[in-house]
Design a protein around this motif. Structure first.
Motif, PDB file in Angstrom:
ATOM      1  N   GLY A 237       0.501  -0.713   0.049  1.00 48.55           N
ATOM      2  CA  GLY A 237      -0.476   0.065  -0.069  1.00 48.55           C
ATOM      3  C   GLY A 237       0.799   1.171  -0.117  1.00 48.55           C
ATOM      4  O   GLY A 237       0.263   2.102  -0.522  1.00 48.55           O
ATOM      5  N   LEU A 238       2.119   1.077   0.009  1.00 49.30           N
ATOM      6  CA  LEU A 238       3.195   2.356   0.432  1.00 49.30           C
ATOM      7  C   LEU A 238       3.544   2.842  -1.062  1.00 49.30           C
ATOM      8  O   LEU A 238       3.871   4.081  -1.190  1.00 49.30           O
ATOM      9  CB  LEU A 238       3.835   2.193   1.566  1.00 49.30           C
ATOM     10  CG  LEU A 238       4.067   1.527   2.657  1.00 49.30           C
ATOM     11  CD1 LEU A 238       5.633   2.184   3.171  1.00 49.30           C
ATOM     12  CD2 LEU A 238       3.370   3.805   3.219  1.00 49.30           C
ATOM     13  N   GLU A 239       3.379   1.727  -2.215  1.00 49.73           N
ATOM     14  CA  GLU A 239       4.126   2.207  -3.268  1.00 49.73           C
ATOM     15  C   GLU A 239       3.381   3.277  -3.798  1.00 49.73           C
ATOM     16  O   GLU A 239       3.963   3.956  -4.925  1.00 49.73           O
ATOM     17  CB  GLU A 239       4.097   0.618  -4.477  1.00 49.73           C
ATOM     18  CG  GLU A 239       4.736  -0.282  -3.447  1.00 49.73           C
ATOM     19  CD  GLU A 239       6.433  -0.438  -3.081  1.00 49.73           C
ATOM     20  OE1 GLU A 239       7.230   0.348  -3.575  1.00 49.73           O
ATOM     21  OE2 GLU A 239       6.501  -0.291  -2.117  1.00 49.73           O
ATOM     22  N   ASP A 240       1.931   3.257  -3.867  1.00 46.84           N
ATOM     23  CA  ASP A 240       1.389   4.380  -5.273  1.00 46.84           C
ATOM     24  C   ASP A 240       1.813   5.631  -4.083  1.00 46.84           C
ATOM     25  O   ASP A 240       1.188   7.125  -4.710  1.00 46.84           O
ATOM     26  CB  ASP A 240       0.698   4.453  -5.152  1.00 46.84           C
ATOM     27  CG  ASP A 240       0.878   2.845  -6.272  1.00 46.84           C
ATOM     28  OD1 ASP A 240       0.881   2.620  -6.874  1.00 46.84           O
ATOM     29  OD2 ASP A 240      -0.309   1.888  -5.912  1.00 46.84           O
ATOM     30  N   ARG A 241       2.121   6.057  -2.981  1.00 51.69           N
ATOM     31  CA  ARG A 241       1.946   7.605  -1.797  1.00 51.69           C
ATOM     32  C   ARG A 241       3.286   7.831  -1.894  1.00 51.69           C
ATOM     33  O   ARG A 241       4.307   7.660  -3.228  1.00 51.69           O
ATOM     34  CB  ARG A 241       2.184   6.335  -1.062  1.00 51.69           C
ATOM     35  CG  ARG A 241       0.909   6.069   0.047  1.00 51.69           C
ATOM     36  CD  ARG A 241      -0.703   6.326  -0.489  1.00 51.69           C
ATOM     37  NE  ARG A 241      -0.930   7.641   0.640  1.00 51.69           N
ATOM     38  CZ  ARG A 241      -1.767   7.714   0.265  1.00 51.69           C
ATOM     39  NH1 ARG A 241      -2.579   7.197  -0.898  1.00 51.69           N
ATOM     40  NH2 ARG A 241      -2.173   8.959   0.836  1.00 51.69           N
ATOM     41  N   PRO A 242       2.933   9.084  -1.921  1.00 53.83           N
ATOM     42  CA  PRO A 242       3.689  10.492  -2.304  1.00 53.83           C
ATOM     43  C   PRO A 242       5.255  10.224  -1.717  1.00 53.83           C
ATOM     44  O   PRO A 242       5.557   9.470  -0.280  1.00 53.83           O
ATOM     45  CB  PRO A 242       2.958  11.426  -1.522  1.00 53.83           C
ATOM     46  CG  PRO A 242       1.719  11.500  -1.322  1.00 53.83           C
ATOM     47  CD  PRO A 242       1.977  10.027  -1.414  1.00 53.83           C
ATOM     48  N   ARG A 243       6.253  10.702  -2.215  1.00 55.64           N
ATOM     49  CA  ARG A 243       7.872  10.622  -1.717  1.00 55.64           C
ATOM     50  C   ARG A 243       7.062  10.744  -0.083  1.00 55.64           C
ATOM     51  O   ARG A 243       8.309   9.844   1.013  1.00 55.64           O
ATOM     52  CB  ARG A 243       8.457  11.142  -2.741  1.00 55.64           C
ATOM     53  CG  ARG A 243      10.249  10.652  -2.268  1.00 55.64           C
ATOM     54  CD  ARG A 243      11.083  11.271  -2.978  1.00 55.64           C
ATOM     55  NE  ARG A 243      10.850  10.866  -4.777  1.00 55.64           N
ATOM     56  CZ  ARG A 243      11.709  11.030  -5.538  1.00 55.64           C
ATOM     57  NH1 ARG A 243      12.548  12.288  -4.951  1.00 55.64           N
ATOM     58  NH2 ARG A 243      11.569  10.671  -6.610  1.00 55.64           N
ATOM     59  N   ASP A 244       7.089  11.267   0.058  1.00 52.95           N
ATOM     60  CA  ASP A 244       7.657  12.010   1.579  1.00 52.95           C
ATOM     61  C   ASP A 244       6.771  11.335   2.245  1.00 52.95           C
ATOM     62  O   ASP A 244       7.377  10.955   3.629  1.00 52.95           O
ATOM     63  CB  ASP A 244       7.201  13.856   2.045  1.00 52.95           C
ATOM     64  CG  ASP A 244       8.339  14.174   1.364  1.00 52.95           C
ATOM     65  OD1 ASP A 244       9.542  13.896   1.102  1.00 52.95           O
ATOM     66  OD2 ASP A 244       7.711  15.820   0.839  1.00 52.95           O
ATOM     67  N   GLU A 245       6.022  11.309   2.418  1.00 44.46           N
ATOM     68  CA  GLU A 245       4.407  10.279   2.310  1.00 44.46           C
ATOM     69  C   GLU A 245       5.486   8.652   3.148  1.00 44.46           C
ATOM     70  O   GLU A 245       5.504   7.754   4.282  1.00 44.46           O
ATOM     71  CB  GLU A 245       3.117  10.139   2.326  1.00 44.46           C
ATOM     72  CG  GLU A 245       2.510   8.896   3.672  1.00 44.46           C
ATOM     73  CD  GLU A 245       1.304   8.919   2.299  1.00 44.46           C
ATOM     74  OE1 GLU A 245       0.423   8.057   2.721  1.00 44.46           O
ATOM     75  OE2 GLU A 245       0.673  10.103   2.052  1.00 44.46           O
TER      76      GLU A 245
ATOM     77  N   ARG B  67       8.591   8.978   5.546  1.00 43.60           N
ATOM     78  CA  ARG B  67       7.817   9.133   6.797  1.00 43.60           C
ATOM     79  C   ARG B  67       7.557   7.278   7.592  1.00 43.60           C
ATOM     80  O   ARG B  67       7.714   7.567   8.475  1.00 43.60           O
ATOM     81  CB  ARG B  67       7.202  10.145   7.029  1.00 43.60           C
ATOM     82  CG  ARG B  67       6.119  10.666   8.442  1.00 43.60           C
ATOM     83  CD  ARG B  67       5.978  11.329   7.851  1.00 43.60           C
ATOM     84  NE  ARG B  67       4.132  11.706   7.338  1.00 43.60           N
ATOM     85  CZ  ARG B  67       4.372  12.158   5.876  1.00 43.60           C
ATOM     86  NH1 ARG B  67       5.508  12.882   6.045  1.00 43.60           N
ATOM     87  NH2 ARG B  67       3.298  12.284   5.536  1.00 43.60           N
ATOM     88  N   ALA B  68       7.157   6.976   6.512  1.00 44.91           N
ATOM     89  CA  ALA B  68       5.710   5.944   7.210  1.00 44.91           C
ATOM     90  C   ALA B  68       7.262   4.759   7.318  1.00 44.91           C
ATOM     91  O   ALA B  68       6.820   4.365   8.710  1.00 44.91           O
ATOM     92  CB  ALA B  68       5.471   4.980   6.319  1.00 44.91           C
ATOM     93  N   LEU B  69       8.238   4.206   6.203  1.00 42.58           N
ATOM     94  CA  LEU B  69       8.875   3.714   6.299  1.00 42.58           C
ATOM     95  C   LEU B  69      10.039   3.978   8.136  1.00 42.58           C
ATOM     96  O   LEU B  69      10.971   3.608   9.165  1.00 42.58           O
ATOM     97  CB  LEU B  69      10.285   3.359   5.944  1.00 42.58           C
ATOM     98  CG  LEU B  69       9.732   2.766   4.387  1.00 42.58           C
ATOM     99  CD1 LEU B  69      10.078   3.047   2.926  1.00 42.58           C
ATOM    100  CD2 LEU B  69       9.137   1.827   4.444  1.00 42.58           C
ATOM    101  N   LEU B  70       9.799   5.651   8.130  1.00 44.05           N
ATOM    102  CA  LEU B  70      11.178   5.865   9.647  1.00 44.05           C
ATOM    103  C   LEU B  70       9.912   5.431  10.398  1.00 44.05           C
ATOM    104  O   LEU B  70      11.064   4.679  11.646  1.00 44.05           O
ATOM    105  CB  LEU B  70      11.639   7.315   8.933  1.00 44.05           C
ATOM    106  CG  LEU B  70      11.802   7.916  10.595  1.00 44.05           C
ATOM    107  CD1 LEU B  70      13.408   7.625  10.585  1.00 44.05           C
ATOM    108  CD2 LEU B  70      11.176   9.698  10.567  1.00 44.05           C
ATOM    109  N   HIS B  71       8.592   6.022  10.686  1.00 42.30           N
ATOM    110  CA  HIS B  71       8.056   5.455  11.806  1.00 42.30           C
ATOM    111  C   HIS B  71       8.093   3.936  12.210  1.00 42.30           C
ATOM    112  O   HIS B  71       7.589   3.169  13.179  1.00 42.30           O
ATOM    113  CB  HIS B  71       7.009   5.873  11.830  1.00 42.30           C
ATOM    114  CG  HIS B  71       6.814   7.734  12.012  1.00 42.30           C
ATOM    115  ND1 HIS B  71       6.053   8.204  13.441  1.00 42.30           N
ATOM    116  CD2 HIS B  71       7.294   8.152  11.659  1.00 42.30           C
ATOM    117  CE1 HIS B  71       6.600   9.364  13.234  1.00 42.30           C
ATOM    118  NE2 HIS B  71       7.585   9.775  12.424  1.00 42.30           N
TER     119      HIS B  71
END
Length: 395
Positions: free
Chosen positions: A145-153, A156-160
């Motif tokens: 579900g992350l693949e199509d999300r904006p780069r910054d989002e 941030r998700a991977l950092l968290h």
């Protein structure tokens, strides 16, 4: 930014106060770990006797030196073994007694050999069970579900993910009955993430050092973050620092890195692609794994040797993961929570970031209002319950 000076009078944390968190670790967690390790393998009579002796010793006895033929005896002598021998486990610095307990546990199961049990990780069944858990499947599936999300989002998700992955700490769960079943209310008590990203610009050509904490469901998000930073050009290469031998139940070793990469490459979807990229990065040197002996020392990082200091000095940023590494980063002392994080880490030879969920009493870098609100709402539980986290940066 909190700016209370780093008070050198802040006491080193001991485990001799009944009812305290350190005391519970020594008196309850360590015996539980011995029993679980004893039951996890078909050890022979010699290992059973040694484990039973360690159980009695760590709760009722005094610290005993390593055998004369122990391969790392010289290191432990330099790290304080002679000074603490004969003293109660509860009356020496908690960081030291915890670390030495795990070294003595390896001695009891003949990890150092020579013996057929040489090199057999006593914690491996727990680590593999976590990697094979359905929760791991769910977390890996969420990557799609992350693949199509904006780069910054996505960043941030991977950092968290890397930050909160620290809650999958096996040693923590052994003494926290029901901790997995309690849905925590995540809350950052400090958030320097914007400073972190400024140190890893999209045109970055430097090296990231990541000092890993736990294996399994924490190590996988750490690897995913590294893969993202490499793919986005924020770093040119990464150096993953792991433990040279099994430590603190779930701390990551090189073998755990291999297991995590295999788990990724055998998963479907985006997780598999991340795994393949990381596997290739290992092969061409963009991802390196190091296991320095000091990673298993009972000392703060302020005492790190020169060769390790040079590694960190050459990095564009070092990310220090987890609770134990935080204690070693700032010093395992009862700091006032408003003590400046930047001041107590000023010795670090370059930019450093702490990613940590709170599972022990040590804390720095809070503002007074945050501390007061936490104390009012939770007493001291916020320090040790694993329900709060922090991202702190010393540029």
């Amino acid at each position: 930014m909190p700016d209370t000076p780093a008070a050198p009078s802040s006491p080193v944390i001991l485990g001799n106060e009944p009812g305290s968190f350190p005391h519970s670790v020594l008196a309850e967690r360590h015996p539980a770990i011995i029993r679980q390790v004893r039951d996890a393998f078909p050890y022979g009579p010699a290992q059973h006797r040694a484990l039973d002796a360690l159980l009695r010793n760590c709760t009722e006895g005094t610290i005993e030196p390593l055998p004369a033929d122990a391969p790392d005896r010289h290191r432990w002598r330099a790290w304080g073994m002679d000074a603490y021998a004969g003293r109660s486990w509860f009356d020496v610095p908690w960081l030291w007694s915890e670390s030495y307990f795990y070294r003595q546990l390896l001695q009891a199961v003949d990890w150092f050999g020579p013996d057929p049990w040489q090199g057999i990780d006593p914690f491996r069944p727990f680590k593999l069970a976590e990697l094979d858990a359905k929760e791991t499947d769910e977390e890996l599936a969420a990557l799609d579900g992350l693949e199509d999300r904006p780069r910054d989002e996505r960043a941030r998700a991977l950092l968290h993910g890397s930050l909160w992955g620290n809650r999958a700490d096996l040693g923590f769960r052994l003494s926290a009955a029901g901790a997995e079943a309690t849905e925590a209310a995540p809350g950052l008590v400090a958030d320097d993430s914007e400073v972190l990203w400024s140190l890893l610009p999209p045109s970055g050509a430097g090296t990231l050092c990541l000092v890993a904490d736990n294996a399994g469901r924490e190590l996988i998000p750490d690897l995913l973050l590294i893969a993202h930073l490499l793919a986005e050009g924020r770093i040119e290469r990464a150096v993953l620092h792991v433990k040279p031998y099994p430590y603190y139940v779930s701390d990551a070793t090189t073998a755990d890195v291999v297991d995590a990469l295999r788990r990724l490459t055998s998963a479907p979807g985006a997780a598999q692609e991340y795994g393949r990229r990381l596997w290739a990065a290992m092969g061409d040197g963009r991802l390196d794994v190091r296991a320095h002996p000091f990673s298993c020392s009972p000392l703060p990082y302020a005492d790190m040797p020169d060769d390790l200091r040079a590694d960190f000095a050459a990095a564009a940023l070092t990310i220090v993961k987890g609770d134990l590494n935080y204690r070693r980063l700032v010093g395992d002392r009862m700091w006032p929570p408003t003590t400046s994080f930047r001041k107590v880490t000023a010795y670090w030879p370059g930019p450093v970031t702490a990613l940590r969920t709170l599972k022990s009493d040590v804390i720095t870098g809070l503002d007074g209002d945050t501390e007061a609100a936490l104390v009012a709402a939770e007493g001291r539980r916020w320090r040790t319950g694993g329900t709060h986290a922090l991202i702190q940066v010393k540029p």
